[in-house]
Design an enzyme around this catalytic site. Sequence first.
Site, PDB file in Angstrom:
ATOM      1  N   GLU A  18      -3.389   4.925  -3.579  1.00 46.58           N
ATOM      2  CA  GLU A  18      -3.804   4.441  -4.903  1.00 46.58           C
ATOM      3  C   GLU A  18      -5.012   3.510  -4.774  1.00 46.58           C
ATOM      4  O   GLU A  18      -5.960   3.555  -5.557  1.00 46.58           O
ATOM      5  CB  GLU A  18      -2.658   3.696  -5.583  1.00 46.58           C
ATOM      6  CG  GLU A  18      -1.356   4.477  -5.672  1.00 46.58           C
ATOM      7  CD  GLU A  18      -0.420   4.231  -4.483  1.00 46.58           C
ATOM      8  OE1 GLU A  18      -0.882   4.279  -3.321  1.00 46.58           O
ATOM      9  OE2 GLU A  18       0.761   3.999  -4.720  1.00 46.58           O
ATOM     10  N   HIS A  59      -3.954   2.082   0.991  1.00 48.81           N
ATOM     11  CA  HIS A  59      -2.976   2.961   0.354  1.00 48.81           C
ATOM     12  C   HIS A  59      -3.702   4.010  -0.467  1.00 48.81           C
ATOM     13  O   HIS A  59      -4.852   3.802  -0.873  1.00 48.81           O
ATOM     14  CB  HIS A  59      -2.028   2.135  -0.521  1.00 48.81           C
ATOM     15  CG  HIS A  59      -0.946   1.490   0.270  1.00 48.81           C
ATOM     16  ND1 HIS A  59       0.145   0.896  -0.276  1.00 48.81           N
ATOM     17  CD2 HIS A  59      -0.792   1.379   1.608  1.00 48.81           C
ATOM     18  CE1 HIS A  59       0.929   0.442   0.670  1.00 48.81           C
ATOM     19  NE2 HIS A  59       0.382   0.714   1.833  1.00 48.81           N
ATOM     20  N   CYS A 116       3.510   0.759  -4.534  1.00 49.92           N
ATOM     21  CA  CYS A 116       4.272  -0.279  -3.831  1.00 49.92           C
ATOM     22  C   CYS A 116       4.228  -1.584  -4.593  1.00 49.92           C
ATOM     23  O   CYS A 116       3.292  -1.872  -5.327  1.00 49.92           O
ATOM     24  CB  CYS A 116       3.694  -0.479  -2.429  1.00 49.92           C
ATOM     25  SG  CYS A 116       1.961  -1.004  -2.418  1.00 49.92           S
ATOM     26  N   CYS A 124       0.023  -2.159  -4.695  1.00 46.94           N
ATOM     27  CA  CYS A 124      -0.658  -1.283  -5.662  1.00 46.94           C
ATOM     28  C   CYS A 124      -0.215  -1.541  -7.093  1.00 46.94           C
ATOM     29  O   CYS A 124      -0.993  -1.330  -8.027  1.00 46.94           O
ATOM     30  CB  CYS A 124      -0.434   0.172  -5.286  1.00 46.94           C
ATOM     31  SG  CYS A 124      -1.192   0.555  -3.699  1.00 46.94           S
TER      32      CYS A 124
HETATM   33  N1  LIG Z   1       2.762   4.095  -2.864  1.00 43.48           N
HETATM   34  C1  LIG Z   1       2.373   4.000  -1.572  1.00 43.48           C
HETATM   35  N2  LIG Z   1       1.147   4.469  -1.213  1.00 43.48           N
HETATM   36  C2  LIG Z   1       0.739   4.440   0.087  1.00 43.48           C
HETATM   37  O1  LIG Z   1      -0.378   4.891   0.391  1.00 43.48           O
HETATM   38  C3  LIG Z   1       1.623   3.888   1.089  1.00 43.48           C
HETATM   39  N3  LIG Z   1       1.239   3.872   2.417  1.00 43.48           N
HETATM   40  C4  LIG Z   1       2.862   3.383   0.656  1.00 43.48           C
HETATM   41  N4  LIG Z   1       3.688   2.791   1.577  1.00 43.48           N
HETATM   42  C5  LIG Z   1       4.671   1.813   1.128  1.00 43.48           C
HETATM   43  C6  LIG Z   1       5.236   0.989   2.292  1.00 43.48           C
HETATM   44  O2  LIG Z   1       6.105   0.028   1.738  1.00 43.48           O
HETATM   45  C7  LIG Z   1       4.111   0.224   3.062  1.00 43.48           C
HETATM   46  O3  LIG Z   1       3.254   1.150   3.659  1.00 43.48           O
HETATM   47  C8  LIG Z   1       4.761  -0.674   4.131  1.00 43.48           C
HETATM   48  O4  LIG Z   1       5.366  -1.785   3.473  1.00 43.48           O
HETATM   49  C9  LIG Z   1       3.727  -1.183   5.127  1.00 43.48           C
HETATM   50  O5  LIG Z   1       2.730  -1.940   4.478  1.00 43.48           O
HETATM   51  P1  LIG Z   1       1.205  -1.530   4.700  1.00 43.48           P
HETATM   52  O6  LIG Z   1       1.072  -0.085   4.247  1.00 43.48           O
HETATM   53  O7  LIG Z   1       0.924  -1.671   6.174  1.00 43.48           O
HETATM   54  O8  LIG Z   1       0.396  -2.460   3.834  1.00 43.48           O
HETATM   55  N5  LIG Z   1       3.243   3.454  -0.662  1.00 43.48           N
HETATM   56 ZN   LIG Z   2       0.493   0.651  -2.268  1.00 41.98          ZN
END
Ligand SMILES: Nc1nc(=O)c(N)c(NC[C@H](O)[C@H](O)[C@H](O)COP(=O)(O)O)[nH]1
Ligand SMILES: [Zn+2]
Length: 155
Positions: A48, A46, A83, A93
Amino acid sequence: MQHALELAKKSPPQPTNFRVGAILMRLEDGHISAEGYTLELSGNTHAEECCLLKLAEEHSTTEEDLSTAIQSPHVLYTTVEPCFKRLSGKLPCVERILRQKSWIKKVYVGVLEPETFVGKNPGRQLLEDAGVEVHYVPGFEEEILAVAAAGHTSS
Ligand SMILES: Nc1nc(=O)c(N)c(NC[C@H](O)[C@H](O)[C@H](O)COP(=O)(O)O)[nH]1
Ligand SMILES: [Zn+2]
């Protein structure tokens, strides 16, 4: 937040996550200590998470131990709020930020997390309860969401 949005645009579109940009900025002088975007580093990262991993690398330590290496207070800008649950099961995060609450004092978010993947995100309350301020930066919602969901099937 505009800079974080520019970072988010570097993230490869995926149907299974959001394209997010994040910046760790030192409070005292606005120095950008780290910046990152979704999937910038390997391992389904992610935005963060990338900031923390890059800063840990820079200080020859681990993400977990970063709070022993960083003393000056910082703010985290992230286009989508941190998240609290990830479909991949990876550490969310919000938890990663809570581990650094001794130096990450504020989190600025551009949009609240859409309920696409994990429903309501109560992460903000967890951060506030732990003494990490969460501030909403209005005005970027439309563009942030368009970038975040670029990899999703056009609804
Ligand atoms: N704040 C935040 N920064 C990120 O860089 C990102 N990709 C998400 N995304 C939130 C979303 O809820 C998750 O991407 C899915 O739940 C899939 O989970 P994964 O990413 O595969 O761990 N949220
Ligand atoms: Zn996250």
